[in-house]
Motif scaffolding. Structure first.
Motif, PDB file in Angstrom:
ATOM      1  N   LEU A  22       0.845  -1.176   0.000  1.00 50.93           N
ATOM      2  CA  LEU A  22       0.000   0.000   0.000  1.00 50.93           C
ATOM      3  C   LEU A  22       0.880   1.226   0.000  1.00 50.93           C
ATOM      4  CD1 LEU A  22      -2.659  -1.020   2.649  1.00 50.93           C
ATOM      5  CD2 LEU A  22      -2.788  -1.202   0.171  1.00 50.93           C
ATOM      6  N   PRO A  23       0.397   2.386  -0.458  1.00 49.91           N
ATOM      7  CA  PRO A  23       1.226   3.577  -0.440  1.00 49.91           C
ATOM      8  C   PRO A  23       1.731   3.868   0.965  1.00 49.91           C
ATOM      9  CG  PRO A  23      -0.781   3.951  -1.704  1.00 49.91           C
ATOM     10  CD  PRO A  23      -0.939   2.625  -1.019  1.00 49.91           C
ATOM     11  N   ALA A  24       3.043   4.092   1.080  1.00 48.66           N
ATOM     12  CA  ALA A  24       3.625   4.379   2.391  1.00 48.66           C
ATOM     13  C   ALA A  24       3.194   5.759   2.861  1.00 48.66           C
ATOM     14  CB  ALA A  24       5.148   4.308   2.307  1.00 48.66           C
ATOM     15  N   GLN A  25       3.033   5.881   4.168  1.00 49.72           N
ATOM     16  CA  GLN A  25       2.648   7.151   4.755  1.00 49.72           C
ATOM     17  C   GLN A  25       3.709   7.549   5.754  1.00 49.72           C
ATOM     18  OE1 GLN A  25      -1.178   6.689   6.543  1.00 49.72           O
ATOM     19  NE2 GLN A  25      -2.000   5.553   4.827  1.00 49.72           N
ATOM     20  N   ALA A  26       3.918   8.834   5.899  1.00 48.39           N
ATOM     21  CA  ALA A  26       4.863   9.306   6.890  1.00 48.39           C
ATOM     22  C   ALA A  26       4.357   8.944   8.274  1.00 48.39           C
ATOM     23  CB  ALA A  26       5.027  10.824   6.775  1.00 48.39           C
ATOM     24  N   ALA A  27       5.314   8.576   9.132  1.00 47.66           N
ATOM     25  CA  ALA A  27       4.938   8.219  10.493  1.00 47.66           C
ATOM     26  C   ALA A  27       4.353   9.430  11.201  1.00 47.66           C
ATOM     27  CB  ALA A  27       6.163   7.705  11.239  1.00 47.66           C
ATOM     28  N   GLY A 131       5.980  -4.533  22.173  1.00 46.74           N
ATOM     29  CA  GLY A 131       6.591  -4.923  23.435  1.00 46.74           C
ATOM     30  C   GLY A 131       7.354  -3.800  24.091  1.00 46.74           C
ATOM     31  N   LYS A 132       8.471  -4.160  24.748  1.00 48.47           N
ATOM     32  CA  LYS A 132       9.240  -3.170  25.503  1.00 48.47           C
ATOM     33  C   LYS A 132       9.981  -2.193  24.599  1.00 48.47           C
ATOM     34  CE  LYS A 132       9.970  -6.096  29.577  1.00 48.47           C
ATOM     35  NZ  LYS A 132      10.981  -6.746  30.450  1.00 48.47           N
ATOM     36  N   ASP A 133      10.628  -2.705  23.548  1.00 48.07           N
ATOM     37  CA  ASP A 133      11.456  -1.846  22.706  1.00 48.07           C
ATOM     38  C   ASP A 133      10.783  -1.447  21.405  1.00 48.07           C
ATOM     39  OD1 ASP A 133      11.550  -4.486  21.871  1.00 48.07           O
ATOM     40  OD2 ASP A 133      13.558  -4.298  21.025  1.00 48.07           O
ATOM     41  N   LEU A 134       9.668  -2.084  21.073  1.00 47.51           N
ATOM     42  CA  LEU A 134       8.940  -1.765  19.848  1.00 47.51           C
ATOM     43  C   LEU A 134       7.503  -1.385  20.175  1.00 47.51           C
ATOM     44  CD1 LEU A 134      10.092  -4.740  17.572  1.00 47.51           C
ATOM     45  CD2 LEU A 134      11.019  -2.410  17.592  1.00 47.51           C
ATOM     46  N   ALA A 135       6.918  -0.583  19.299  1.00 49.28           N
ATOM     47  CA  ALA A 135       5.519  -0.189  19.476  1.00 49.28           C
ATOM     48  C   ALA A 135       4.839  -0.168  18.114  1.00 49.28           C
ATOM     49  CB  ALA A 135       5.421   1.192  20.125  1.00 49.28           C
ATOM     50  N   VAL A 136       3.633  -0.692  18.059  1.00 51.29           N
ATOM     51  CA  VAL A 136       2.855  -0.647  16.821  1.00 51.29           C
ATOM     52  C   VAL A 136       2.306   0.762  16.648  1.00 51.29           C
ATOM     53  CG1 VAL A 136       0.801  -1.508  15.632  1.00 51.29           C
ATOM     54  CG2 VAL A 136       2.276  -3.087  16.894  1.00 51.29           C
ATOM     55  N   SER A 137       2.684   1.398  15.569  1.00 49.03           N
ATOM     56  CA  SER A 137       2.247   2.772  15.312  1.00 49.03           C
ATOM     57  C   SER A 137       0.959   2.835  14.513  1.00 49.03           C
ATOM     58  CB  SER A 137       3.343   3.548  14.568  1.00 49.03           C
ATOM     59  OG  SER A 137       3.700   2.883  13.363  1.00 49.03           O
ATOM     60  N   ARG A 138       0.653   1.764  13.766  1.00 44.80           N
ATOM     61  CA  ARG A 138      -0.504   1.824  12.872  1.00 44.80           C
ATOM     62  C   ARG A 138      -0.824   0.426  12.379  1.00 44.80           C
ATOM     63  NH1 ARG A 138       1.709   5.116   9.732  1.00 44.80           N
ATOM     64  NH2 ARG A 138       2.280   3.812   7.974  1.00 44.80           N
ATOM     65  N   VAL A 151       7.505   1.041  15.222  1.00 46.79           N
ATOM     66  CA  VAL A 151       8.576   2.002  15.480  1.00 46.79           C
ATOM     67  C   VAL A 151       9.305   1.597  16.757  1.00 46.79           C
ATOM     68  CG1 VAL A 151       7.395   3.924  14.335  1.00 46.79           C
ATOM     69  CG2 VAL A 151       7.025   3.521  16.782  1.00 46.79           C
ATOM     70  N   GLU A 152      10.460   2.219  16.989  1.00 50.29           N
ATOM     71  CA  GLU A 152      11.162   2.023  18.249  1.00 50.29           C
ATOM     72  C   GLU A 152      10.417   2.784  19.338  1.00 50.29           C
ATOM     73  OE1 GLU A 152      15.245   3.081  18.040  1.00 50.29           O
ATOM     74  OE2 GLU A 152      15.677   1.767  16.343  1.00 50.29           O
ATOM     75  N   SER A 153      10.197   2.147  20.463  1.00 55.62           N
ATOM     76  CA  SER A 153       9.422   2.773  21.535  1.00 55.62           C
ATOM     77  C   SER A 153      10.061   4.049  22.042  1.00 55.62           C
ATOM     78  CB  SER A 153       9.248   1.788  22.702  1.00 55.62           C
ATOM     79  OG  SER A 153       8.549   0.642  22.294  1.00 55.62           O
ATOM     80  N   ASP A 154      11.398   4.038  22.174  1.00 52.90           N
ATOM     81  CA  ASP A 154      12.071   5.188  22.771  1.00 52.90           C
ATOM     82  C   ASP A 154      12.506   6.231  21.767  1.00 52.90           C
ATOM     83  OD1 ASP A 154      13.989   3.668  21.574  1.00 52.90           O
ATOM     84  OD2 ASP A 154      15.407   3.702  23.246  1.00 52.90           O
ATOM     85  N   ASP A 155      12.372   5.935  20.460  1.00 52.28           N
ATOM     86  CA  ASP A 155      12.797   6.907  19.448  1.00 52.28           C
ATOM     87  C   ASP A 155      12.012   6.685  18.159  1.00 52.28           C
ATOM     88  OD1 ASP A 155      14.104   8.908  18.159  1.00 52.28           O
ATOM     89  OD2 ASP A 155      16.064   7.922  18.101  1.00 52.28           O
ATOM     90  N   PRO A 156      10.701   6.929  18.174  1.00 50.96           N
ATOM     91  CA  PRO A 156       9.873   6.665  16.985  1.00 50.96           C
ATOM     92  C   PRO A 156      10.246   7.498  15.775  1.00 50.96           C
ATOM     93  CG  PRO A 156       8.631   7.864  18.659  1.00 50.96           C
ATOM     94  CD  PRO A 156       9.907   7.433  19.308  1.00 50.96           C
ATOM     95  N   ALA A 157      10.930   8.625  15.979  1.00 51.22           N
ATOM     96  CA  ALA A 157      11.279   9.482  14.854  1.00 51.22           C
ATOM     97  C   ALA A 157      12.380   8.885  13.981  1.00 51.22           C
ATOM     98  CB  ALA A 157      11.708  10.865  15.354  1.00 51.22           C
ATOM     99  N   ASP A 179      12.693   5.582   6.533  1.00 52.57           N
ATOM    100  CA  ASP A 179      13.724   6.047   7.450  1.00 52.57           C
ATOM    101  C   ASP A 179      13.461   7.480   7.895  1.00 52.57           C
ATOM    102  OD1 ASP A 179      14.698   7.808   5.500  1.00 52.57           O
ATOM    103  OD2 ASP A 179      16.381   6.533   4.938  1.00 52.57           O
ATOM    104  N   ALA A 180      14.335   7.988   8.744  1.00 46.67           N
ATOM    105  CA  ALA A 180      14.128   9.305   9.341  1.00 46.67           C
ATOM    106  C   ALA A 180      14.160  10.419   8.308  1.00 46.67           C
ATOM    107  CB  ALA A 180      15.192   9.565  10.415  1.00 46.67           C
ATOM    108  N   GLN A 181      14.762  10.157   7.151  1.00 42.61           N
ATOM    109  CA  GLN A 181      14.825  11.167   6.082  1.00 42.61           C
ATOM    110  C   GLN A 181      13.657  11.054   5.107  1.00 42.61           C
ATOM    111  OE1 GLN A 181      17.616   9.318   7.053  1.00 42.61           O
ATOM    112  NE2 GLN A 181      18.234  11.049   8.320  1.00 42.61           N
ATOM    113  N   GLY A 182      12.758  10.103   5.330  1.00 47.17           N
ATOM    114  CA  GLY A 182      11.588   9.952   4.472  1.00 47.17           C
ATOM    115  C   GLY A 182      11.794   9.035   3.284  1.00 47.17           C
ATOM    116  N   SER A 183      12.947   8.352   3.217  1.00 54.23           N
ATOM    117  CA  SER A 183      13.213   7.425   2.115  1.00 54.23           C
ATOM    118  C   SER A 183      12.592   6.065   2.418  1.00 54.23           C
ATOM    119  CB  SER A 183      14.723   7.277   1.906  1.00 54.23           C
ATOM    120  OG  SER A 183      15.305   8.512   1.532  1.00 54.23           O
TER     121      SER A 183
END
Length: 218
Positions: A22-27, A131-138, A151-157, A179-183
């Motif tokens: 599906l078309p990717a969306q920005a986090a 879980g502890k280090d990962l989180a479902v964003s969508r 995403v990473e729980s402590d650094d989703p960006a 990735d963090a640059q949108g690629s």
């Protein structure tokens, strides 16, 4: 030569049939998961934890439009090999402790603790997407397709990994990385086999010119 995190995120997207994407969306901001979302996450975790060995051909679609092909091997927990076809000089091996990225043209391999890489999600002993280090964003759905973004729980960006599953049969068909640059990188899997016996040597990297570092557990 040490590879930066963006390169690793680009390199380690793995598994899929491209037409299912599906078309990717920005986090964006995370929304609370519905009961159906939670049930689908549990179903995906159970599927991934049920995989022991897997072999497949893959195509990797990089953000710059380059396409690479090769063979992927998994032996859970902890082991993976991405054998890129020529002319690509890249070999990626997870040996249970490290993810080793070896560019045969550059020579020196990079050793990255496996738990700090996207590959660790697939080969960890107990996959927990929420879980502890990962989180479902969508969690999103299309006819016959389930998408779970993590995403990473402590650094989703830092970025987002989206796993795409088909419903019939229920199977992982795509892994996309934003990735963090949108690629965005996508890798397609085909000719998938599972449950076979694999040679342990596939998951060993040995080069007398280089010494494997010690894993720092602290």
């Amino acid at each position: 030569m040490l590879f930066n995190r963006r390169f690793l995120l680009t390199l380690l997207t793995l598994l899929a049939l491209l037409p299912l994407a599906l078309p990717a969306q920005a986090a964006g901001p995370r929304k609370p998961l519905t009961d159906q979302d939670k049930a689908d996450v549990v179903r995906a975790e159970a599927y991934m934890n049920g995989i022991t060995t897997l072999k497949a051909r893959f195509q990797q679609f990089a953000p710059n439009g380059n396409v690479s092909e090769g063979t992927a091997y998994f032996w859970r927990p902890g082991r993976m090999r991405l054998q890129y076809d020529p002319p690509s000089p890249i070999l990626v091996v997870a040996d249970g402790d490290f993810l080793i990225v070896h560019d045969q043209e550059l020579g020196e391999p990079s050793y990255i603790p496996l738990g700090s890489t996207p590959a660790g999600v697939l080969v960890r002993e107990n996959v927990q997407l929420n879980g502890k280090d990962l989180a479902v964003s969508r969690v999103t759905r299309a006819p016959g397709v389930l998408n779970i973004s993590v995403v990473e729980s402590d650094d989703p960006a830092q970025g987002e990994i989206t796993l795409v599953f088909t419903e019939q049969p229920f199977a992982l068909r795509q892994w996309r990385v934003l990735d963090a640059q949108g690629s965005i990188t996508t890798v397609s899997l085909y000719e998938t086999q599972s449950g076979m016996t694999l040679d342990r040597k596939l998951f060993q990297f040995s080069d007398p010119k280089f010494t494997k570092p010690k894993l720092n557990d602290g």
